[in-house]
Scaffold this active site. Structure first.
Site, PDB file in Angstrom:
ATOM      1  N   CYS A  62       0.841  -1.207   0.000  1.00  0.00           N
ATOM      2  CA  CYS A  62       0.000   0.000   0.000  1.00  0.00           C
ATOM      3  C   CYS A  62       0.871   1.250   0.000  1.00  0.00           C
ATOM      4  O   CYS A  62       1.827   1.349   0.775  1.00  0.00           O
ATOM      5  CB  CYS A  62      -0.909   0.007   1.222  1.00  0.00           C
ATOM      6  SG  CYS A  62      -1.931   1.491   1.366  1.00  0.00           S
ATOM      7  N   CYS A  68       0.113   6.032   7.337  1.00  0.00           N
ATOM      8  CA  CYS A  68      -1.211   5.659   7.840  1.00  0.00           C
ATOM      9  C   CYS A  68      -1.052   4.692   9.007  1.00  0.00           C
ATOM     10  O   CYS A  68      -0.265   3.745   8.949  1.00  0.00           O
ATOM     11  CB  CYS A  68      -2.030   5.018   6.718  1.00  0.00           C
ATOM     12  SG  CYS A  68      -3.621   4.349   7.261  1.00  0.00           S
ATOM     13  N   CYS A  71      -2.459   0.011   9.316  1.00  0.00           N
ATOM     14  CA  CYS A  71      -1.755  -1.271   9.196  1.00  0.00           C
ATOM     15  C   CYS A  71      -0.388  -1.167   9.853  1.00  0.00           C
ATOM     16  O   CYS A  71       0.265  -0.123   9.778  1.00  0.00           O
ATOM     17  CB  CYS A  71      -1.592  -1.676   7.733  1.00  0.00           C
ATOM     18  SG  CYS A  71      -3.142  -2.109   6.901  1.00  0.00           S
ATOM     19  N   CYS A 145      -7.164   1.988  -0.156  1.00  0.00           N
ATOM     20  CA  CYS A 145      -7.024   1.185   1.058  1.00  0.00           C
ATOM     21  C   CYS A 145      -7.020  -0.276   0.644  1.00  0.00           C
ATOM     22  O   CYS A 145      -7.956  -0.755  -0.007  1.00  0.00           O
ATOM     23  CB  CYS A 145      -8.147   1.465   2.049  1.00  0.00           C
ATOM     24  SG  CYS A 145      -7.997   0.518   3.587  1.00  0.00           S
ATOM     25  N   GLN A 245     -18.761  -8.239  13.080  1.00  0.00           N
ATOM     26  CA  GLN A 245     -17.431  -8.741  12.749  1.00  0.00           C
ATOM     27  C   GLN A 245     -16.962  -8.075  11.454  1.00  0.00           C
ATOM     28  O   GLN A 245     -17.696  -8.026  10.468  1.00  0.00           O
ATOM     29  CB  GLN A 245     -17.458 -10.253  12.585  1.00  0.00           C
ATOM     30  CG  GLN A 245     -17.866 -11.012  13.841  1.00  0.00           C
ATOM     31  CD  GLN A 245     -16.869 -10.859  14.982  1.00  0.00           C
ATOM     32  OE1 GLN A 245     -15.706 -10.515  14.786  1.00  0.00           O
ATOM     33  NE2 GLN A 245     -17.325 -11.124  16.195  1.00  0.00           N
ATOM     34  N   PHE A 272     -22.802 -11.389  25.026  1.00  0.00           N
ATOM     35  CA  PHE A 272     -22.316 -10.317  24.141  1.00  0.00           C
ATOM     36  C   PHE A 272     -22.641 -10.700  22.691  1.00  0.00           C
ATOM     37  O   PHE A 272     -21.763 -10.762  21.834  1.00  0.00           O
ATOM     38  CB  PHE A 272     -20.812 -10.076  24.317  1.00  0.00           C
ATOM     39  CG  PHE A 272     -20.381  -9.776  25.725  1.00  0.00           C
ATOM     40  CD1 PHE A 272     -20.438  -8.487  26.220  1.00  0.00           C
ATOM     41  CD2 PHE A 272     -19.921 -10.780  26.559  1.00  0.00           C
ATOM     42  CE1 PHE A 272     -20.037  -8.200  27.527  1.00  0.00           C
ATOM     43  CE2 PHE A 272     -19.522 -10.516  27.860  1.00  0.00           C
ATOM     44  CZ  PHE A 272     -19.578  -9.217  28.353  1.00  0.00           C
ATOM     45  N   GLU A 292     -27.321  -9.117  25.158  1.00  0.00           N
ATOM     46  CA  GLU A 292     -26.617  -7.997  24.547  1.00  0.00           C
ATOM     47  C   GLU A 292     -27.046  -6.694  25.223  1.00  0.00           C
ATOM     48  O   GLU A 292     -28.231  -6.497  25.509  1.00  0.00           O
ATOM     49  CB  GLU A 292     -26.926  -7.935  23.045  1.00  0.00           C
ATOM     50  CG  GLU A 292     -26.433  -6.709  22.321  1.00  0.00           C
ATOM     51  CD  GLU A 292     -24.939  -6.497  22.428  1.00  0.00           C
ATOM     52  OE1 GLU A 292     -24.526  -5.348  22.658  1.00  0.00           O
ATOM     53  OE2 GLU A 292     -24.181  -7.477  22.286  1.00  0.00           O
ATOM     54  N   CYS A 366     -10.816 -10.488  20.739  1.00  0.00           N
ATOM     55  CA  CYS A 366      -9.925  -9.772  19.824  1.00  0.00           C
ATOM     56  C   CYS A 366      -8.681  -9.279  20.555  1.00  0.00           C
ATOM     57  O   CYS A 366      -7.909  -8.496  20.002  1.00  0.00           O
ATOM     58  CB  CYS A 366     -10.661  -8.599  19.171  1.00  0.00           C
ATOM     59  SG  CYS A 366     -11.321  -7.405  20.356  1.00  0.00           S
TER      60      CYS A 366
END
Length: 409
Positions: A62, A68, A71, A145, A245, A272, A292, A366
Protein backbone atom coordinates in the site's frame (compact mmCIF):
# COMPACT_ATOMS: atom_id res chain seq x y z
CA UNK A 1 18.76 12.90 19.20
CA UNK A 2 19.32 10.11 16.67
CA UNK A 3 20.71 6.76 17.73
CA UNK A 4 21.33 3.35 16.23
CA UNK A 5 19.78 0.24 17.79
CA UNK A 6 19.23 -3.42 16.96
CA UNK A 7 15.70 -4.83 17.11
CA UNK A 8 15.48 -8.02 19.17
CA UNK A 9 11.80 -8.94 18.88
CA UNK A 10 8.30 -7.80 17.94
CA UNK A 11 5.79 -6.74 20.57
CA UNK A 12 2.12 -7.73 20.53
CA UNK A 13 1.19 -4.35 19.01
CA UNK A 14 3.50 -5.02 16.07
CA UNK A 15 6.29 -2.66 17.19
CA UNK A 16 9.92 -3.70 16.99
CA UNK A 17 11.58 -3.74 20.43
CA UNK A 18 15.22 -2.88 21.04
CA UNK A 19 16.85 -3.50 24.42
CA UNK A 20 18.78 -0.39 25.45
CA UNK A 21 20.47 0.85 28.62
CA UNK A 22 17.38 2.98 29.27
CA UNK A 23 15.07 -0.03 28.91
CA UNK A 24 12.98 -1.36 26.02
CA UNK A 25 12.64 1.00 23.06
CA UNK A 26 9.56 0.51 20.85
CA UNK A 27 10.16 1.16 17.16
CA UNK A 28 7.15 0.81 14.80
CA UNK A 29 7.79 -0.70 11.34
CA UNK A 30 11.07 -2.35 12.40
CA UNK A 31 11.73 -6.11 12.34
CA UNK A 32 13.76 -8.46 14.58
CA UNK A 33 17.44 -8.58 13.66
CA UNK A 34 17.39 -5.20 11.93
CA UNK A 35 19.88 -2.48 12.72
CA UNK A 36 18.02 0.82 12.48
CA UNK A 37 18.51 4.54 13.01
CA UNK A 38 15.80 6.09 15.18
CA UNK A 39 14.81 9.40 16.76
CA UNK A 40 14.05 8.60 20.39
CA UNK A 41 11.19 10.14 22.33
CA UNK A 42 10.99 8.49 25.74
CA UNK A 43 10.25 4.79 25.28
CA UNK A 44 9.39 5.15 21.60
CA UNK A 45 11.58 5.65 18.58
CA UNK A 46 10.67 6.98 15.15
CA UNK A 47 12.22 4.85 12.42
CA UNK A 48 14.50 7.06 10.33
CA UNK A 49 16.45 4.49 8.33
CA UNK A 50 16.88 0.73 8.12
CA UNK A 51 20.66 0.24 8.05
CA UNK A 52 20.65 -3.57 7.94
CA UNK A 53 17.25 -4.94 6.81
CA UNK A 54 15.85 -8.31 7.78
CA UNK A 55 15.77 -10.96 5.07
CA UNK A 56 12.03 -11.17 5.73
CA UNK A 57 11.39 -7.51 4.86
CA UNK A 58 9.33 -6.97 1.70
CA UNK A 59 8.11 -3.81 -0.08
CA UNK A 60 4.74 -2.76 1.40
CA UNK A 61 1.83 -3.21 -1.04
CA UNK A 62 0.00 0.00 0.00
CA UNK A 63 1.38 3.46 -0.88
CA UNK A 64 0.14 4.89 2.44
CA UNK A 65 1.92 2.32 4.62
CA UNK A 66 4.32 3.83 7.11
CA UNK A 67 2.31 7.03 7.43
CA UNK A 68 -1.21 5.66 7.84
CA UNK A 69 -1.71 4.05 11.24
CA UNK A 70 -4.24 1.51 9.99
CA UNK A 71 -1.76 -1.27 9.20
CA UNK A 72 1.35 -2.26 11.15
CA UNK A 73 2.79 -5.29 9.35
CA UNK A 74 2.90 -4.70 5.60
CA UNK A 75 6.70 -4.94 5.65
CA UNK A 76 6.24 -8.71 6.15
CA UNK A 77 4.85 -11.37 3.78
CA UNK A 78 1.21 -12.12 4.55
CA UNK A 79 1.87 -15.69 5.76
CA UNK A 80 4.62 -14.42 8.04
CA UNK A 81 2.15 -12.00 9.68
CA UNK A 82 -0.13 -14.95 10.40
CA UNK A 83 2.69 -16.94 12.00
CA UNK A 84 3.46 -13.84 14.04
CA UNK A 85 -0.13 -13.60 15.30
CA UNK A 86 -0.05 -17.23 16.32
CA UNK A 87 3.04 -16.34 18.32
CA UNK A 88 1.20 -13.43 19.97
CA UNK A 89 -1.42 -15.88 21.23
CA UNK A 90 1.18 -18.38 22.44
CA UNK A 91 3.03 -15.64 24.32
CA UNK A 92 -0.15 -14.30 25.96
CA UNK A 93 -1.12 -17.76 27.19
CA UNK A 94 2.36 -18.53 28.53
CA UNK A 95 2.42 -15.22 30.43
CA UNK A 96 -0.81 -16.28 32.12
CA UNK A 97 0.68 -19.67 32.98
CA UNK A 98 -1.49 -21.54 30.45
CA UNK A 99 0.03 -24.37 28.46
CA UNK A 100 -1.95 -25.18 25.32
CA UNK A 101 -1.28 -26.02 21.69
CA UNK A 102 -2.11 -23.05 19.46
CA UNK A 103 -3.19 -24.06 15.98
CA UNK A 104 -2.20 -22.34 12.76
CA UNK A 105 -3.91 -19.02 12.08
CA UNK A 106 -7.01 -18.99 9.91
CA UNK A 107 -6.63 -16.12 7.48
CA UNK A 108 -9.30 -13.88 5.96
CA UNK A 109 -8.80 -12.48 2.42
CA UNK A 110 -6.83 -9.25 2.31
CA UNK A 111 -9.68 -7.11 0.96
CA UNK A 112 -12.39 -8.55 3.22
CA UNK A 113 -13.07 -5.64 5.60
CA UNK A 114 -16.80 -4.97 5.18
CA UNK A 115 -16.78 -2.54 8.13
CA UNK A 116 -14.37 0.38 8.36
CA UNK A 117 -14.25 3.63 10.36
CA UNK A 118 -12.83 6.68 8.59
CA UNK A 119 -12.13 10.13 10.01
CA UNK A 120 -12.24 13.61 8.53
CA UNK A 121 -11.03 17.02 9.65
CA UNK A 122 -11.48 20.49 8.19
CA UNK A 123 -8.95 23.30 7.98
CA UNK A 124 -10.53 26.18 6.09
CA UNK A 125 -11.67 24.83 2.74
CA UNK A 126 -9.39 21.82 2.93
CA UNK A 127 -10.78 18.55 4.28
CA UNK A 128 -8.56 15.57 5.08
CA UNK A 129 -10.29 12.19 4.83
CA UNK A 130 -8.79 8.89 5.86
CA UNK A 131 -7.15 7.41 8.94
CA UNK A 132 -4.98 8.75 11.74
CA UNK A 133 -1.30 9.02 11.11
CA UNK A 134 0.81 6.55 13.01
CA UNK A 135 1.02 7.74 16.61
CA UNK A 136 -0.63 11.11 15.86
CA UNK A 137 -3.99 12.83 16.04
CA UNK A 138 -3.51 14.24 12.54
CA UNK A 139 -5.04 12.43 9.59
CA UNK A 140 -3.44 11.01 6.49
CA UNK A 141 -5.48 11.79 3.39
CA UNK A 142 -5.93 8.45 1.65
CA UNK A 143 -6.60 7.67 -2.00
CA UNK A 144 -6.80 3.90 -1.59
CA UNK A 145 -7.02 1.18 1.06
CA UNK A 146 -5.77 -2.35 0.59
CA UNK A 147 -7.90 -4.11 3.19
CA UNK A 148 -11.47 -2.86 2.63
CA UNK A 149 -14.05 -4.52 0.40
CA UNK A 150 -13.98 -3.44 -3.28
CA UNK A 151 -17.38 -1.79 -2.90
CA UNK A 152 -16.08 0.45 -0.10
CA UNK A 153 -12.90 1.19 -2.02
CA UNK A 154 -14.89 2.26 -5.10
CA UNK A 155 -17.03 4.54 -2.90
CA UNK A 156 -14.11 6.49 -1.38
CA UNK A 157 -14.77 9.58 -3.60
CA UNK A 158 -18.44 9.57 -2.53
CA UNK A 159 -17.52 9.14 1.16
CA UNK A 160 -14.99 11.95 0.87
CA UNK A 161 -17.64 14.24 -0.62
CA UNK A 162 -20.09 13.45 2.19
CA UNK A 163 -17.36 14.16 4.74
CA UNK A 164 -16.54 17.47 3.06
CA UNK A 165 -20.17 18.58 3.37
CA UNK A 166 -20.43 17.66 7.06
CA UNK A 167 -16.95 18.30 8.50
CA UNK A 168 -16.53 21.19 10.93
CA UNK A 169 -13.51 23.20 12.08
CA UNK A 170 -11.74 21.93 15.21
CA UNK A 171 -13.89 18.83 15.51
CA UNK A 172 -13.09 15.44 14.10
CA UNK A 173 -15.79 13.73 12.09
CA UNK A 174 -16.01 9.94 12.23
CA UNK A 175 -17.66 7.86 9.56
CA UNK A 176 -18.54 4.20 10.12
CA UNK A 177 -19.09 2.41 6.80
CA UNK A 178 -20.68 -1.03 6.58
CA UNK A 179 -21.14 -2.98 3.36
CA UNK A 180 -24.61 -4.57 3.32
CA UNK A 181 -26.38 -6.69 0.73
CA UNK A 182 -28.11 -3.60 -0.74
CA UNK A 183 -25.37 -0.98 -0.47
CA UNK A 184 -23.30 0.94 2.05
CA UNK A 185 -24.67 1.92 5.44
CA UNK A 186 -22.88 5.13 6.45
CA UNK A 187 -23.12 6.41 10.04
CA UNK A 188 -21.51 9.80 10.75
CA UNK A 189 -20.76 11.25 14.18
CA UNK A 190 -19.40 14.70 14.96
CA UNK A 191 -20.70 16.33 11.77
CA UNK A 192 -22.40 19.68 11.25
CA UNK A 193 -26.22 19.80 11.51
CA UNK A 194 -27.81 18.77 8.23
CA UNK A 195 -30.28 21.14 6.56
CA UNK A 196 -33.08 19.92 4.31
CA UNK A 197 -31.15 21.32 1.35
CA UNK A 198 -28.09 19.31 2.37
CA UNK A 199 -30.15 16.14 2.76
CA UNK A 200 -31.52 16.66 -0.77
CA UNK A 201 -27.96 16.86 -1.99
CA UNK A 202 -27.10 13.61 -0.22
CA UNK A 203 -30.05 11.94 -1.93
CA UNK A 204 -28.72 13.14 -5.27
CA UNK A 205 -25.26 11.82 -4.48
CA UNK A 206 -26.61 8.49 -3.33
CA UNK A 207 -28.84 7.74 -6.29
CA UNK A 208 -27.09 5.41 -8.68
CA UNK A 209 -24.20 5.01 -6.21
CA UNK A 210 -23.47 2.37 -3.60
CA UNK A 211 -25.19 4.24 -0.77
CA UNK A 212 -28.11 2.59 1.02
CA UNK A 213 -28.47 4.71 4.18
CA UNK A 214 -26.89 7.79 5.73
CA UNK A 215 -27.28 8.79 9.38
CA UNK A 216 -25.85 11.60 11.48
CA UNK A 217 -25.34 11.18 15.23
CA UNK A 218 -27.88 8.37 15.30
CA UNK A 219 -30.55 10.24 13.31
CA UNK A 220 -31.32 8.90 9.84
CA UNK A 221 -30.87 11.52 7.11
CA UNK A 222 -31.82 9.34 4.15
CA UNK A 223 -32.52 5.73 3.27
CA UNK A 224 -32.57 4.62 -0.34
CA UNK A 225 -32.76 0.93 0.61
CA UNK A 226 -33.10 -0.80 3.97
CA UNK A 227 -29.62 -2.21 4.83
CA UNK A 228 -29.57 -5.98 5.32
CA UNK A 229 -26.85 -8.32 6.51
CA UNK A 230 -26.99 -12.10 5.98
CA UNK A 231 -25.82 -14.11 9.01
CA UNK A 232 -26.00 -17.90 8.70
CA UNK A 233 -28.91 -17.59 6.28
CA UNK A 234 -30.78 -15.06 8.44
CA UNK A 235 -31.23 -11.49 7.21
CA UNK A 236 -30.70 -8.81 9.87
CA UNK A 237 -31.40 -5.07 9.46
CA UNK A 238 -28.56 -3.47 11.46
CA UNK A 239 -29.08 -0.18 13.32
CA UNK A 240 -26.81 2.70 12.22
CA UNK A 241 -23.21 2.20 13.35
CA UNK A 242 -23.86 -1.27 14.75
CA UNK A 243 -20.93 -3.49 15.70
CA UNK A 244 -20.38 -6.45 13.40
CA UNK A 245 -17.43 -8.74 12.75
CA UNK A 246 -15.27 -6.73 10.35
CA UNK A 247 -14.80 -9.60 7.90
CA UNK A 248 -17.70 -11.86 6.92
CA UNK A 249 -15.23 -14.65 6.08
CA UNK A 250 -13.55 -14.40 9.49
CA UNK A 251 -16.90 -14.26 11.25
CA UNK A 252 -18.08 -17.38 9.44
CA UNK A 253 -14.86 -19.24 10.31
CA UNK A 254 -15.23 -18.39 14.00
CA UNK A 255 -18.94 -19.28 13.97
CA UNK A 256 -18.16 -22.66 12.41
CA UNK A 257 -15.65 -23.41 15.18
CA UNK A 258 -18.12 -22.39 17.90
CA UNK A 259 -21.13 -24.19 16.39
CA UNK A 260 -19.10 -27.36 15.84
CA UNK A 261 -17.87 -27.38 19.43
CA UNK A 262 -21.29 -26.76 20.97
CA UNK A 263 -23.08 -29.17 18.64
CA UNK A 264 -25.35 -31.58 20.53
CA UNK A 265 -26.08 -29.18 23.39
CA UNK A 266 -29.71 -28.89 24.47
CA UNK A 267 -29.71 -25.11 25.01
CA UNK A 268 -27.03 -22.42 24.60
CA UNK A 269 -26.49 -18.86 25.74
CA UNK A 270 -24.68 -16.28 23.55
CA UNK A 271 -23.07 -13.68 25.84
CA UNK A 272 -22.32 -10.32 24.14
CA UNK A 273 -24.32 -11.52 21.14
CA UNK A 274 -24.19 -8.38 19.00
CA UNK A 275 -26.23 -8.91 15.83
CA UNK A 276 -26.05 -12.70 16.06
CA UNK A 277 -22.74 -13.89 14.59
CA UNK A 278 -22.92 -16.94 16.87
CA UNK A 279 -26.61 -16.90 17.78
CA UNK A 280 -27.91 -17.87 14.36
CA UNK A 281 -25.50 -20.72 13.55
CA UNK A 282 -26.25 -22.18 17.00
CA UNK A 283 -30.00 -21.69 16.56
CA UNK A 284 -29.87 -24.02 13.57
CA UNK A 285 -29.21 -26.75 16.15
CA UNK A 286 -30.65 -25.69 19.53
CA UNK A 287 -32.64 -22.98 21.38
CA UNK A 288 -30.47 -19.93 22.14
CA UNK A 289 -30.66 -16.98 24.52
CA UNK A 290 -28.91 -13.91 23.06
CA UNK A 291 -27.67 -11.46 25.72
CA UNK A 292 -26.62 -8.00 24.55
CA UNK A 293 -26.38 -4.54 26.16
CA UNK A 294 -27.09 -2.59 22.95
CA UNK A 295 -30.87 -2.70 22.72
CA UNK A 296 -31.02 -1.67 19.05
CA UNK A 297 -28.71 -4.52 18.05
CA UNK A 298 -30.66 -7.02 20.15
CA UNK A 299 -33.95 -5.87 18.62
CA UNK A 300 -32.48 -6.29 15.14
CA UNK A 301 -31.29 -9.80 16.04
CA UNK A 302 -34.71 -10.81 17.35
CA UNK A 303 -36.49 -9.32 14.33
CA UNK A 304 -34.20 -11.33 12.06
CA UNK A 305 -34.96 -14.48 14.03
CA UNK A 306 -38.73 -13.91 13.75
CA UNK A 307 -38.45 -13.61 9.97
CA UNK A 308 -36.25 -16.67 9.48
CA UNK A 309 -37.11 -20.28 8.81
CA UNK A 310 -35.48 -23.40 10.22
CA UNK A 311 -34.37 -21.88 13.54
CA UNK A 312 -34.88 -23.25 17.00
CA UNK A 313 -36.39 -20.70 19.44
CA UNK A 314 -34.29 -17.57 19.93
CA UNK A 315 -34.84 -15.44 23.05
CA UNK A 316 -33.26 -12.11 23.90
CA UNK A 317 -32.09 -10.42 27.09
CA UNK A 318 -30.89 -6.81 27.20
CA UNK A 319 -28.20 -6.62 29.88
CA UNK A 320 -24.83 -5.02 30.58
CA UNK A 321 -22.78 -8.14 31.25
CA UNK A 322 -19.72 -6.13 32.27
CA UNK A 323 -21.64 -4.79 35.29
CA UNK A 324 -24.26 -7.49 35.76
CA UNK A 325 -22.95 -10.85 34.53
CA UNK A 326 -25.20 -13.89 34.33
CA UNK A 327 -24.68 -15.87 37.53
CA UNK A 328 -24.52 -19.65 38.06
CA UNK A 329 -28.23 -19.85 38.94
CA UNK A 330 -29.17 -18.11 35.69
CA UNK A 331 -26.80 -20.30 33.71
CA UNK A 332 -28.47 -23.49 35.00
CA UNK A 333 -30.89 -23.31 32.06
CA UNK A 334 -28.03 -23.98 29.64
CA UNK A 335 -25.43 -26.63 29.01
CA UNK A 336 -23.33 -24.58 26.55
CA UNK A 337 -22.19 -20.96 26.18
CA UNK A 338 -20.26 -18.71 23.84
CA UNK A 339 -18.78 -15.46 25.16
CA UNK A 340 -17.33 -12.73 22.91
CA UNK A 341 -16.66 -9.67 25.10
CA UNK A 342 -15.16 -6.26 24.21
CA UNK A 343 -11.41 -5.61 24.02
CA UNK A 344 -10.87 -5.46 27.79
CA UNK A 345 -12.54 -8.82 28.33
CA UNK A 346 -15.14 -9.72 30.94
CA UNK A 347 -13.53 -10.82 34.19
CA UNK A 348 -16.78 -10.84 36.19
CA UNK A 349 -18.57 -12.97 33.60
CA UNK A 350 -15.59 -15.33 33.45
CA UNK A 351 -15.88 -15.84 37.21
CA UNK A 352 -19.56 -16.74 36.80
CA UNK A 353 -18.78 -19.16 33.98
CA UNK A 354 -16.13 -20.83 36.14
CA UNK A 355 -18.70 -21.35 38.89
CA UNK A 356 -21.38 -22.65 36.53
CA UNK A 357 -22.29 -26.18 35.56
CA UNK A 358 -21.96 -25.58 31.82
CA UNK A 359 -20.56 -28.57 29.98
CA UNK A 360 -18.98 -26.68 27.07
CA UNK A 361 -17.83 -23.11 26.58
CA UNK A 362 -16.46 -21.24 23.55
CA UNK A 363 -14.46 -18.10 24.35
CA UNK A 364 -13.84 -15.57 21.57
CA UNK A 365 -11.71 -12.44 21.86
CA UNK A 366 -9.93 -9.77 19.82
CA UNK A 367 -7.34 -9.31 22.59
CA UNK A 368 -5.10 -12.29 23.49
CA UNK A 369 -4.02 -10.63 26.75
CA UNK A 370 -7.50 -10.12 28.20
CA UNK A 371 -8.53 -13.52 26.85
CA UNK A 372 -5.63 -15.21 28.68
CA UNK A 373 -6.65 -13.51 31.93
CA UNK A 374 -10.32 -14.54 31.62
CA UNK A 375 -9.36 -18.00 30.38
CA UNK A 376 -7.21 -18.66 33.44
CA UNK A 377 -10.25 -17.90 35.62
CA UNK A 378 -12.47 -20.34 33.71
CA UNK A 379 -9.79 -23.05 33.71
CA UNK A 380 -9.53 -22.77 37.49
CA UNK A 381 -13.24 -23.61 37.64
CA UNK A 382 -12.64 -27.10 36.27
CA UNK A 383 -12.52 -26.69 32.50
CA UNK A 384 -9.97 -28.03 30.04
CA UNK A 385 -8.89 -26.58 26.70
CA UNK A 386 -9.68 -28.59 23.57
CA UNK A 387 -8.59 -26.12 20.87
CA UNK A 388 -7.02 -22.66 20.54
CA UNK A 389 -7.41 -21.14 17.06
CA UNK A 390 -6.16 -17.66 16.04
CA UNK A 391 -8.09 -15.89 13.28
CA UNK A 392 -6.52 -13.15 11.16
CA UNK A 393 -9.57 -10.94 10.73
CA UNK A 394 -7.73 -7.61 10.65
CA UNK A 395 -5.24 -8.35 7.88
CA UNK A 396 -1.85 -6.58 8.11
CA UNK A 397 -2.70 -5.12 11.53
CA UNK A 398 -1.35 -6.48 14.80
CA UNK A 399 -4.90 -7.30 15.97
CA UNK A 400 -5.53 -11.00 16.55
CA UNK A 401 -8.86 -12.78 17.06
CA UNK A 402 -8.80 -16.01 19.07
CA UNK A 403 -11.31 -18.81 19.55
CA UNK A 404 -10.80 -21.13 22.56
CA UNK A 405 -12.97 -24.22 22.96
CA UNK A 406 -13.36 -25.66 26.46
CA UNK A 407 -15.07 -28.62 28.09
CA UNK A 408 -15.73 -29.27 31.77
CA UNK A 409 -13.32 -31.95 32.95
Amino acid sequence: MDETVTISRLGHRGDGIAETQEGPLFVPLALPGERVKVARSGKRGELLEVLEPSEKRVPPPCPHFGVCGGCALQMLPLEETRRLKRGFVEEALLRAGIEAKVEETIGAPVDSRRRAVFSASRSGRKVAFGFHRRGERRLVDIETCLVVRPRILAALPLLREIAALLAREKRELRMSVLETSVGLDVAVTGGAPATSRLVSRFVGLGRGAALARLSLDGEMLMELAAPRIPIAGVFVDPPPGAFLQASAEAGEAMAALVAGHLSGAKRAVDLFSGLGTFTFPLARQMPVLAVEAEKASLEALLAGARGAQGLKPVEGLSRDLLRFPLGPDELKRFDAAVVDPPWDGARAQAEMLAASGLKRIAMVSCNPASLARDLSIVLAGGYGIERVVPVDQFVYSAETEVVVLLRRT
